[in-house]
Structures are given as C-alpha cells and as structure tokens.
Scaffold this active site. Structure first.
Site, mmCIF file in Angstrom:
data_model
loop_
_atom_site.group_PDB
_atom_site.id
_atom_site.type_symbol
_atom_site.label_atom_id
_atom_site.label_comp_id
_atom_site.label_asym_id
_atom_site.label_seq_id
_atom_site.Cartn_x
_atom_site.Cartn_y
_atom_site.Cartn_z
ATOM 1 N N SER A 1 0.913 -10.382 -0.084
ATOM 2 C CA SER A 1 0.336 -11.735 0.003
ATOM 3 C C SER A 1 0.953 -12.634 -1.061
ATOM 4 O O SER A 1 0.879 -13.855 -0.973
ATOM 5 C CB SER A 1 -1.179 -11.699 -0.183
ATOM 6 O OG SER A 1 -1.724 -10.926 0.844
ATOM 7 N N ASP B 1 1.096 -7.047 5.285
ATOM 8 C CA ASP B 1 0.493 -8.365 5.552
ATOM 9 C C ASP B 1 1.522 -9.454 5.859
ATOM 10 O O ASP B 1 1.326 -10.257 6.769
ATOM 11 C CB ASP B 1 -0.382 -8.814 4.372
ATOM 12 C CG ASP B 1 -1.652 -7.977 4.242
ATOM 13 O OD1 ASP B 1 -1.942 -7.206 5.182
ATOM 14 O OD2 ASP B 1 -2.343 -8.092 3.221
ATOM 15 N N THR C 1 0.805 -1.219 0.000
ATOM 16 C CA THR C 1 0.000 0.000 0.000
ATOM 17 C C THR C 1 0.839 1.270 0.000
ATOM 18 O O THR C 1 0.476 2.263 -0.639
ATOM 19 C CB THR C 1 -0.899 0.001 1.259
ATOM 20 O OG1 THR C 1 -1.633 -1.215 1.262
ATOM 21 C CG2 THR C 1 -1.848 1.158 1.279
ATOM 22 N N GLN D 1 0.008 -21.526 20.470
ATOM 23 C CA GLN D 1 -1.032 -20.741 19.788
ATOM 24 C C GLN D 1 -1.242 -19.389 20.482
ATOM 25 O O GLN D 1 -1.851 -18.491 19.913
ATOM 26 C CB GLN D 1 -2.365 -21.508 19.812
ATOM 27 C CG GLN D 1 -2.367 -22.711 18.923
ATOM 28 C CD GLN D 1 -3.665 -23.508 18.994
ATOM 29 O OE1 GLN D 1 -4.687 -23.009 19.441
ATOM 30 N NE2 GLN D 1 -3.601 -24.737 18.553
ATOM 31 N N CYS D 2 -0.772 -19.268 21.714
ATOM 32 C CA CYS D 2 -0.925 -17.984 22.425
ATOM 33 C C CYS D 2 -0.026 -16.956 21.754
ATOM 34 O O CYS D 2 1.067 -17.287 21.290
ATOM 35 C CB CYS D 2 -0.478 -18.109 23.876
ATOM 36 S SG CYS D 2 -1.439 -19.290 24.811
HETATM 37 N N1 ASP Z 1 -2.283 -6.037 1.259
HETATM 38 C C1 ASP Z 1 -1.219 -5.078 1.460
HETATM 39 C C2 ASP Z 1 0.108 -5.832 1.420
HETATM 40 O O1 ASP Z 1 0.461 -6.478 2.352
HETATM 41 C C3 ASP Z 1 -1.388 -4.364 2.743
HETATM 42 C C4 ASP Z 1 -0.291 -3.382 3.029
HETATM 43 O O2 ASP Z 1 0.391 -2.921 2.146
HETATM 44 O O3 ASP Z 1 -0.094 -3.046 4.184
HETATM 45 O O4 ASP Z 1 0.780 -5.768 0.400
#
Ligand code: ASP
Length: 343
Positions: free
Chosen positions: A62, A93, A16, A279-280
């Site tokens: 992602s 992410d 972003t 998992q905590c």
């Molecule tokens: N979906 C975006 C990414 O991880 C979110 C971000 O940029 O913070 O590339």
C-alpha cells in the site's frame, strides 16, 4: 559445482510473502532473505542458480509509489545481461499497478519479469507463498531451445500466470486473488506448467530501453448517479492536472446533462486528457454505441477500450512522463504498447 540451466534474480520488496511468525510473540516480521533456502530448501533442487536482492526496508505494498517502480526498473536494467529472468516479491494489494507500470517502463523486454506474493506468510504451515515462489522462479528460468519462454511482465499467483497489465486484485481472502478479465492466462501450473504459447508476447531483437520518467499529476473521476457539479468541477479544474481517468458506466456511458458535458469540454480545451474506462470489471468501452457515450466521443474523450484501471493509471503516468505533445500521447493511448489493450 555443476552449472545450472538458468540464472534468476529474486528482488524482495516486501508484502506478506516474506514474513515469518516470531515463535515467542506470534508477531509477523520480514525474514532475512539470505536464509531463503533455509525457509524453502526445495529451492536448492531447482536447476536454477538463484541470487537475491532485498529492499533494506521491506514495505507493505500500500506504500508502493513511482519512485520504487523506478528503483525496480533500474535494478532490472543493471542486472539484465547477467540473469535469464527476474522474480519480484511484492505485496498483492498493489501488485497489478507495479506490474502494469513496469510493463510500460521496460520497452523491448525479452526476458521474464514475474511478480508474485502470497496471502499467507511463507513461515505459516498453510502458506500459499511457497508454491507461488517456487513456480514463479521455475517460470522465470524456463527455457526452450536455449531461450526463456516468457518475455514480458507477468503475475504468477495460485497456479496461474497472467499478463501483469491485464490483471487486478479481486479477492482479499482467497488464495486465488487475481483476475485477468479481458485476456487469457499465459500459463497454468498443474502436474506440468502448460504455456498458452499463442497468448505470449513474441521476442524481438531490439535492445531493452528502460524509461524512468513518471508524471503523477493525474486524477480519477468515478461517475455515480447524483454526482455533483461543484465537486466534478473542482476535480476537473485542479491545478496542475494533466489527465483524468473517467470511470464510466457499462460500455463507456455517462450522463448527457449539459453541465456535465460542458465541464468535460472545458477541461479538454484546456489540454487535460480524459481517458474513458468502464466501471465493469469485464468488457470494454465503445464510445458511440449508446447516445450516452456519443457526446463523449464528440468532445474528444479518449476511449480506453478494455484497459484495466491499473493499466489506465500507469499508462497515463508513463506517457505523460515521456513527452508533452498531447496529440502524441492521445495516439499512444489508443495504441497497444505492451499487450495491455485489445485494438
Ligand atoms: N497488505 C499486503 C501488501 O500488499 C498484502 C499482501 O502482501 O498480499 O503488502
């Protein structure tokens, strides 16, 4: 032109932060990094000489994968002598995975590698990207007695500098998106940037070694009450599987049912490494604290202590890429390699 105090290389992978909103369509698109100082004229005021490299095809994080980690490690290696520090712009992410992976791949790192990003694009009025970027660059170029202060892979986000391999993304809405539950913050940016000197990795005189082999034949087994034998067995017996991150309950506890322990035992006997993390989101695995973890210890499950999930995954990928000797890998899993583990 007068010489600036430090040189920093900015590497833009996507996310972003590097987007601007098209005036007509309102669509978000990556902006041309060559015009970075047009977007953020404040950068000219820093006593830092800035260069940048932008990925030809910026990605949403992602889509991050080990081959891009290797590209990043190679970029740092080939520019290591030329720059005092590095800033990687990355989607939030999977930022903690990349930071963890790079921490293992860059052995004897003596310069700062700071990952940052933002929740709102840089071209939007309320963006958190400007502050994140400006301060990340400032930290990457900050020196004391002629030497950079930081010599590790970090994440800078919303006024805090963290050890990258201790973090995870915990909030998808707030500007304050990361947490480092088991390790203190390395610095806080207020009126001044205050470094937590005792928490930093100390510099060493050794030469940088860049590891570029990653093995991703691994899987995750997250426990839940009611977990099914057939499915557990199919994960543990997957072809090619080399290691499994076992996400257990509380302080590293799991079901004591005979079928479950036998399935794990069979996999371990076949040479699959099982790394137990909790998992905590805070605290650690202590195998043997409860009866429900003693069995795991007995059959040879490795305690991941206070490793984050992101560190557990990338440490396994890194170690499996380095060698085949299972005992050496198990020893390294129990050792603190880059500040990722409290031993
Ligand atoms: N979906 C975006 C990414 O991880 C979110 C971000 O940029 O913070 O590339």
């Amino acid at each position: 032109m007068t010489k600036k105090n430090a040189t920093v290389l900015l590497i833009y992978t996507g996310g972003t932060i590097g987007m601007i909103q098209d005036n007509l369509s309102g669509e978000l698109r990556p902006f041309d990094f060559k015009s970075l100082t047009k977007q953020i004229p404040e950068l000219n005021k820093l006593d830092i000489e800035l260069s940048s490299i932008a990925f030809q095809k910026p990605i949403d994080s992602s889509n991050m994968n080990p081959s891009i980690w290797i590209d990043l490690a190679v970029i740092i290696k080939s520019n290591y002598k030329k720059y005092d520090g590095f800033v990687i712009l990355h989607g939030s992410d999977t930022m903690s995975y990349t930071a963890s992976a790079l921490s293992f791949m860059l052995e004897n790192l003596n310069k700062p590698v700071i990952l940052t990003g933002s929740q709102l694009p840089i071209g939007i009025i309320r963006t958190d990207g400007k502050e994140n970027l400006i301060t990340a660059i400032e930290i990457a170029g900050a020196k004391e007695k002629g030497k950079t202060i930081i010599s590790e892979v970090c994440i800078y986000f919303e006024y805090k500098l963290y050890r990258g391999n201790r973090t995870y993304k915990y909030n998808s809405d707030h500007f304050d998106a990361f947490k480092s539950p088991n390790y203190p913050t390395l610095a806080e940016a207020g009126v001044e940037i205050k470094y937590n000197k005792n928490a930093l990795i100390k510099k060493n005189k050794k030469k940088l070694i860049v590891h570029t082999k990653i093995e991703n034949n691994i899987a995750v087994l997250k426990l839940f009450p009611g977990i099914n034998k057939k499915i557990t067995s199919s994960i543990l017996n997957s072809k090619e599987i080399k290691a499994i991150v076992l996400e257990s309950f509380g302080a590293g506890n799991a079901s004591t049912e005979t079928w479950f322990i036998n399935e794990l035992k069979r996999a371990i006997n076949k040479g699959v490494i099982i790394l137990n993390i909790t998992q905590c989101s805070e605290g650690k695995v202590i195998q043997g604290k409860y009866e429900t973890s003693s069995q795991l210890k007995k059959i040879g499950v490795i305690s991941g202590a206070d490793l984050t999930f992101e560190s557990a995954i990338t440490k396994l990928m890194f170690l499996l890429g380095q060698e085949n000797n299972i005992n050496n890998i198990k020893k390294s899993l129990l050792s603190n390699l880059r500040g990722e583990l409290t031993v």
